[in-house]
Design a protein around this motif. Sequence first.
Motif, mmCIF file in Angstrom:
data_model
loop_
_atom_site.group_PDB
_atom_site.id
_atom_site.type_symbol
_atom_site.label_atom_id
_atom_site.label_comp_id
_atom_site.label_asym_id
_atom_site.label_seq_id
_atom_site.Cartn_x
_atom_site.Cartn_y
_atom_site.Cartn_z
ATOM 1 N N GLY D 139 8.628 9.410 0.755
ATOM 2 C CA GLY D 139 8.162 10.750 0.403
ATOM 3 C C GLY D 139 9.172 11.522 -0.421
ATOM 4 O O GLY D 139 8.912 12.657 -0.826
ATOM 5 N N ASN D 140 10.288 10.910 -0.693
ATOM 6 C CA ASN D 140 11.324 11.604 -1.453
ATOM 7 C C ASN D 140 10.838 11.912 -2.872
ATOM 8 O O ASN D 140 10.216 11.080 -3.513
ATOM 9 C CB ASN D 140 12.579 10.728 -1.524
ATOM 10 C CG ASN D 140 13.745 11.500 -2.092
ATOM 11 O OD1 ASN D 140 13.712 12.725 -2.183
ATOM 12 N ND2 ASN D 140 14.778 10.783 -2.495
ATOM 13 N N ILE D 141 11.090 13.120 -3.319
ATOM 14 C CA ILE D 141 10.714 13.465 -4.688
ATOM 15 C C ILE D 141 11.962 13.933 -5.427
ATOM 16 O O ILE D 141 12.979 14.236 -4.825
ATOM 17 C CB ILE D 141 9.647 14.578 -4.729
ATOM 18 C CG1 ILE D 141 10.170 15.841 -4.021
ATOM 19 C CG2 ILE D 141 8.348 14.108 -4.115
ATOM 20 C CD1 ILE D 141 9.366 17.067 -4.340
ATOM 21 N N ASN D 142 11.866 13.975 -6.727
ATOM 22 C CA ASN D 142 12.999 14.381 -7.541
ATOM 23 C C ASN D 142 12.808 15.845 -7.936
ATOM 24 O O ASN D 142 12.476 16.156 -9.079
ATOM 25 C CB ASN D 142 13.064 13.462 -8.769
ATOM 26 C CG ASN D 142 14.422 13.512 -9.439
ATOM 27 O OD1 ASN D 142 15.182 14.458 -9.221
ATOM 28 N ND2 ASN D 142 14.713 12.531 -10.258
ATOM 29 N N SER D 143 13.014 16.753 -6.985
ATOM 30 C CA SER D 143 12.775 18.176 -7.236
ATOM 31 C C SER D 143 13.525 18.649 -8.472
ATOM 32 O O SER D 143 13.003 19.399 -9.288
ATOM 33 C CB SER D 143 13.273 19.032 -6.066
ATOM 34 O OG SER D 143 12.818 18.554 -4.863
ATOM 35 N N GLU D 144 14.754 18.209 -8.570
ATOM 36 C CA GLU D 144 15.598 18.669 -9.671
ATOM 37 C C GLU D 144 14.960 18.348 -11.019
ATOM 38 O O GLU D 144 14.891 19.189 -11.910
ATOM 39 C CB GLU D 144 16.968 18.015 -9.553
ATOM 40 C CG GLU D 144 18.024 18.729 -10.334
ATOM 41 C CD GLU D 144 19.334 18.770 -9.541
ATOM 42 O OE1 GLU D 144 20.368 18.915 -10.169
ATOM 43 O OE2 GLU D 144 19.292 18.648 -8.296
ATOM 44 N N ARG D 145 14.465 17.110 -11.151
ATOM 45 C CA ARG D 145 13.881 16.738 -12.434
ATOM 46 C C ARG D 145 12.576 17.495 -12.688
ATOM 47 O O ARG D 145 12.325 17.948 -13.800
ATOM 48 C CB ARG D 145 13.642 15.233 -12.510
ATOM 49 C CG ARG D 145 13.189 14.808 -13.892
ATOM 50 C CD ARG D 145 13.359 13.331 -14.150
ATOM 51 N NE ARG D 145 13.321 13.078 -15.570
ATOM 52 C CZ ARG D 145 12.200 12.812 -16.260
ATOM 53 N NH1 ARG D 145 11.051 12.762 -15.633
ATOM 54 N NH2 ARG D 145 12.236 12.613 -17.562
ATOM 55 N N LEU D 146 11.761 17.631 -11.644
ATOM 56 C CA LEU D 146 10.504 18.373 -11.798
ATOM 57 C C LEU D 146 10.795 19.778 -12.317
ATOM 58 O O LEU D 146 10.135 20.264 -13.236
ATOM 59 C CB LEU D 146 9.771 18.461 -10.452
ATOM 60 C CG LEU D 146 8.949 17.236 -10.052
ATOM 61 C CD1 LEU D 146 8.498 17.360 -8.608
ATOM 62 C CD2 LEU D 146 7.735 17.075 -10.968
ATOM 63 N N ILE D 147 11.785 20.424 -11.734
ATOM 64 C CA ILE D 147 12.107 21.794 -12.131
ATOM 65 C C ILE D 147 12.625 21.825 -13.565
ATOM 66 O O ILE D 147 12.282 22.713 -14.346
ATOM 67 C CB ILE D 147 13.103 22.410 -11.131
ATOM 68 C CG1 ILE D 147 12.397 22.625 -9.785
ATOM 69 C CG2 ILE D 147 13.683 23.709 -11.662
ATOM 70 C CD1 ILE D 147 13.278 23.129 -8.670
ATOM 71 N N THR D 148 13.423 20.823 -13.905
ATOM 72 C CA THR D 148 13.964 20.775 -15.269
ATOM 73 C C THR D 148 12.855 20.623 -16.309
ATOM 74 O O THR D 148 13.020 21.012 -17.457
ATOM 75 C CB THR D 148 14.956 19.595 -15.395
ATOM 76 O OG1 THR D 148 15.882 19.682 -14.315
ATOM 77 C CG2 THR D 148 15.703 19.638 -16.703
ATOM 78 N N MET D 149 11.742 20.043 -15.914
ATOM 79 C CA MET D 149 10.634 19.802 -16.841
ATOM 80 C C MET D 149 9.669 20.992 -16.932
ATOM 81 O O MET D 149 8.713 20.948 -17.698
ATOM 82 C CB MET D 149 9.832 18.570 -16.378
ATOM 83 C CG MET D 149 10.584 17.254 -16.445
ATOM 84 S SD MET D 149 10.912 16.758 -18.142
ATOM 85 C CE MET D 149 12.657 16.335 -18.009
ATOM 86 N N LEU D 150 9.879 22.011 -16.120
ATOM 87 C CA LEU D 150 8.958 23.167 -16.143
ATOM 88 C C LEU D 150 9.104 23.950 -17.440
ATOM 89 O O LEU D 150 10.153 24.000 -18.053
ATOM 90 C CB LEU D 150 9.249 24.100 -14.959
ATOM 91 C CG LEU D 150 8.923 23.574 -13.557
ATOM 92 C CD1 LEU D 150 9.285 24.622 -12.511
ATOM 93 C CD2 LEU D 150 7.453 23.195 -13.437
ATOM 94 N N ASN D 151 8.022 24.583 -17.827
ATOM 95 C CA ASN D 151 8.051 25.500 -18.956
ATOM 96 C C ASN D 151 6.901 26.496 -18.776
ATOM 97 O O ASN D 151 6.130 26.388 -17.816
ATOM 98 C CB ASN D 151 7.923 24.739 -20.287
ATOM 99 C CG ASN D 151 8.613 25.489 -21.409
ATOM 100 O OD1 ASN D 151 8.749 26.721 -21.357
ATOM 101 N ND2 ASN D 151 9.045 24.762 -22.412
ATOM 102 N N VAL D 152 6.811 27.462 -19.656
ATOM 103 C CA VAL D 152 5.762 28.468 -19.555
ATOM 104 C C VAL D 152 5.081 28.610 -20.907
ATOM 105 O O VAL D 152 5.757 28.739 -21.927
ATOM 106 C CB VAL D 152 6.354 29.824 -19.112
ATOM 107 C CG1 VAL D 152 5.330 30.940 -19.250
ATOM 108 C CG2 VAL D 152 6.844 29.733 -17.668
#
Lengths: 367, 367, 367, 367
Positions: D139-152
């Motif tokens: 269930g481990n996810i890569n929160s850091e990478r997900l956040i780095t990929m965010l945009n608006v």
Amino acid sequence: MGLSYLVYPGAHHTRFHHALGCMHLMQKAVNVLRFKGVTISEDEENGLLIAILLHDIGHGPFSHAMEHSIVNNVSHEEISLRFMEELNAEFNGSLTLAISIFKKEYPRQFMCELISSQLDMDRADYLKRDSFYTGVAEGNINSERLITMLNVVNDQLVVEEKGILSVEKFLIARRFMYWQVYMHKTGVVAEQLLMGTLKRAKELVQQGAKLNCSDALFYFLFSEINAENFNNETLTVFSKLDDYDIVAAMKDWQNHEDFVLSNLCQMILNRNLLKVKLKNKPIKSSELKMHSEALIKKHKITNHEASYFVFQGKLTNQAYQNNFQKINILFKSGKIKDIVKASDQLNLKALSKPITKYYMCYPKKKM
Amino acid sequence: MGLSYLVYPGAHHTRFHHALGCMHLMQKAVNVLRFKGVTISEDEENGLLIAILLHDIGHGPFSHAMEHSIVNNVSHEEISLRFMEELNAEFNGSLTLAISIFKKEYPRQFMCELISSQLDMDRADYLKRDSFYTGVAEGNINSERLITMLNVVNDQLVVEEKGILSVEKFLIARRFMYWQVYMHKTGVVAEQLLMGTLKRAKELVQQGAKLNCSDALFYFLFSEINAENFNNETLTVFSKLDDYDIVAAMKDWQNHEDFVLSNLCQMILNRNLLKVKLKNKPIKSSELKMHSEALIKKHKITNHEASYFVFQGKLTNQAYQNNFQKINILFKSGKIKDIVKASDQLNLKALSKPITKYYMCYPKKKM
Amino acid sequence: MGLSYLVYPGAHHTRFHHALGCMHLMQKAVNVLRFKGVTISEDEENGLLIAILLHDIGHGPFSHAMEHSIVNNVSHEEISLRFMEELNAEFNGSLTLAISIFKKEYPRQFMCELISSQLDMDRADYLKRDSFYTGVAEGNINSERLITMLNVVNDQLVVEEKGILSVEKFLIARRFMYWQVYMHKTGVVAEQLLMGTLKRAKELVQQGAKLNCSDALFYFLFSEINAENFNNETLTVFSKLDDYDIVAAMKDWQNHEDFVLSNLCQMILNRNLLKVKLKNKPIKSSELKMHSEALIKKHKITNHEASYFVFQGKLTNQAYQNNFQKINILFKSGKIKDIVKASDQLNLKALSKPITKYYMCYPKKKM
Amino acid sequence: MGLSYLVYPGAHHTRFHHALGCMHLMQKAVNVLRFKGVTISEDEENGLLIAILLHDIGHGPFSHAMEHSIVNNVSHEEISLRFMEELNAEFNGSLTLAISIFKKEYPRQFMCELISSQLDMDRADYLKRDSFYTGVAEGNINSERLITMLNVVNDQLVVEEKGILSVEKFLIARRFMYWQVYMHKTGVVAEQLLMGTLKRAKELVQQGAKLNCSDALFYFLFSEINAENFNNETLTVFSKLDDYDIVAAMKDWQNHEDFVLSNLCQMILNRNLLKVKLKNKPIKSSELKMHSEALIKKHKITNHEASYFVFQGKLTNQAYQNNFQKINILFKSGKIKDIVKASDQLNLKALSKPITKYYMCYPKKKM
């Protein structure tokens, strides 16, 4: 870890985790020693596993604080032993060998040392675990390597020469955890407040005051339990007591009419503790008196009541207790030396000198 | 880490990783200090980042071994400085401040200390990194906490009182890594063999023998480069040299007709090294002579040739170099004390005493 | 991982690490299966350990790239087998059982599946290891749990029902690593350039040009080695070849007078690669031609020479190869189903459909 | 995580940890978005941090179980909002913006999405945290990478194209944790028993029976609290309620004379739960009836009383709720697509289909 989570919020691991961890390390130790030719029978292995699994079962809620408040100077080791004997009766004597190891009566001394010594599986687990959950990385030890370096000579536990630096590291880490975590001043004051709470509750109950709490807790508040009168009934009641009884009681007592009891409970529950000063020299009684008198005057309480909020104490730690037990190093030549003499540079003698610190607690201004 | 992977197979991390890691820690340090009110201009920040990023760029292949074989006593710091000056010319002076910090000429001393001192970002990175990749958990340090405890008083780097135990832990870990990893006897003998290989190759090349190797390596074998004749051309050639040149050469030389060269290369490539004995006292010359004569007789080689396989040396470490630089602790009272005096129990004076060990290398029987 | 470190700088782990890791997992698998009552003799255990330890020994430098450049379509499995047979001769037949397992000839099929199947110890190690060293956390798998869920029915490897989600997770992670790491477009173009370098070097050598390189590398450049003429001598020379030979050669060749060879080497060594476009549809030949003609015109080179810098290719991945081998799930009822049918929600059928992507490489403007 | 520690003993992390973790991730998200040019004022940043810090403050003891037992269908979100409004009054309106974001009324939609959407900071924290503490590595996810990929884009939260695989991984991990942890059958039955306990306690209290418990708990047992009558007094009492009240009560009630209440409490406290069967089809009423009648006959209890020990239910999960909120992918071309359409191979449509499982609980034989 008692109330350490008030300082290190991550420290929410339980005694159950620790018991499993110790047993896991004991399995490793048995494998390592057998691999090196040390004979350990299946019965002995089971004895070791049972003894380490149960070594802490006699701890009451919030650990050490209870030994001098819930009961009067009955150590958790004595209570652990009581539980083991009870279980031994239930399981037809199958814990006999484990008990003999736990009581240090088993003739093969290294087995007793694996359970309790300066380098036992207990410490090998809790130092690593507490370091991990508090986030205090400096206390991390290499349990796996320490265990791999173990050996047995004349039924005594020794560490092979290659492991000298790891043993040094282990002693340093223990000292580190002691001051940074176990004796952290905020943790210490919280523990003192908790002990004060229970002491006060006892006083009140024994004076006939009404206090809501679980039956099990009431039993220990009402009767003064010590090593002599601790009987089977006591053990049964003791087994029902856990952190929930204590915290639920404090949640109720925080609104009690007794000034001392309610204030102590509020301080712990709201993490609004006493001030604490740590010094290398004993606290001057004049300083203590000043704080005490101010409190008495402000709240019109007695000297005795004030003593719950203004008090002193001392903390002592001896990182390496060379007078009791030694950590023996086995050299390639076959010689065995105490780590203090085996270590080439690090002045471990210094670690054998007990260090004492003095603290004084007193209320914050707004109390 | 030179040839340490022959001892710790996980140690395959590179200087590039280390450079990035140092820069990362420097960013943290700058943030922490600014947060505490220390003024650091944007130019100074860039200077710090550039200086730490490039501080090791002058390392040759296999690190320290090269300083006394590829070149003659030209330190990697001198070569790093050469590279920075070259880059400064290329980038129109934008490294001037970084160079000034690196040379310890910048007036704000703490900045120089962040680059190079007993508690610099270099050590904060490599101790943690080397501990991780070797699996030697005992050497792990809490870089993050150490950095969080940094402060600046009178432009000097200090550690706040709360960090005393972490500094102690850092010094102990350093000592641990020194003996357990950097000075591991197998790593030491491998490094000596590598230096011997290059020394022998130089001898042969300078006597006119034909040796296959890259042009860059040949340049350093053919000419004796020292601090005086190290010019811009040398720098360009040096920049082309890496581990690949050395290993590829050894792979060729292992079949060379020279007894010494081929044997040295085979030993390293096949990880079939010399025997090594480590002692606390100097090696007796008679012992050395015995091994040397046996080898001379067996292989009909000269005394000089034998000296590549039978030799002695010493290892010295001073965990805390209090004569050079101190680690200063800032007390809440504002007082500043050297860690040796600030530490309450651990006899850090002992760590200031240099420890020397003596080793002797000689061939295994089957050589 | 070939040249993946050009994309993921942390990916510096070696084949040696992988071999040890696989063997470690195989030991776990053997323990788990024995615990569940599957009989595995000591000889079979040794066979499994040897087979997995050596399964990748036939990989040349930079892995898969070599299979189509250093040699002509000789797979690393074939070469691994050659090595095992050679070792078997040297060790008096003690690898016979291991070889039989490796060749999938051993009658107990599950043993062959532990070495090579969709859920073998090879993948269980490399997915976890590559995920760790690249930092691509999404590819992390729970090898330990997968192995704990293994069982054997009718000599076939199955996964117990409880492990369905872990198997799904494993397939998803594999797909993730495939596209994010193994088929990363920068890694792909670097590999193509490396293969181009060796192909060009072969052409030049076979035309009589002089190229500096190790004897071992020259052997493979000069002779066209394929499955038929790969003899014992070839094996000996192959065993001498490693990354050092290739990189040392490229460092020399980057200054070679041949436009193609020197440019290819410079691109790789300076990580100044070709541009690459990834598409879901085949590349239009007109687009390719445009880039090719521009290059030919600019540098006055032939069509053939330009083809080293302007080319297309395709990448295919089928996350679950249900036509070859199935992953079988054992239900509590005793029934066995292919994971595609056993999985309740996740449309694994989709993972069985091969995905193809098309790429085109061409020079950056400044070439 | 409610009673999940009965299944995963390591799962002892608290809501406090989660709140801090979410806030930490929100800080990262704000930094990433600002770095990409998205304007976020300091007030907005504070609003985001406050909203995420407090988003779960309305959770009662043991989380979701309370929403339908302690109170009647008052969601924790509503109670969180109550607390925020109370705090807003206390802090002179400084939570107004936070509340507006929390209520999804703030015009800049991406801020609301950071607090609550299919890819919010809440999930980014709890999936990773729960995976860590349960040891369910899948269930481990890569929160850091997900956040780095965010945009608006147009005030809507999007994930950049490069992050497609990480989003897929995130959805798969969520599904994994759902079935393996949150809906683990043992955890589900424990939660049902806990809800039964409170429901039964309410019945008894409302019939006039005497039950020991804290004042706060009694308040909720005695009065039926729903969304309409939940007033400020209710909020104050609710804030006093925690796990300690519930467990302390159950410890007392395990000896209550009511058959149902005492048995329910004993089952939970001794982790001696009901049997549970999980099926893909609805449970047959005949099967349920059989178990129910046996229990009624054996213990001479009513149908209603038996229904606390024999019951059925269903579990539903939709890994990707595409009808409510989409996860939008931003392509390099500027186009925006829902992840279901953006994903090339993985059939995410399958994840949008709700999966339902049916369970039946009934007593073990020895009850």
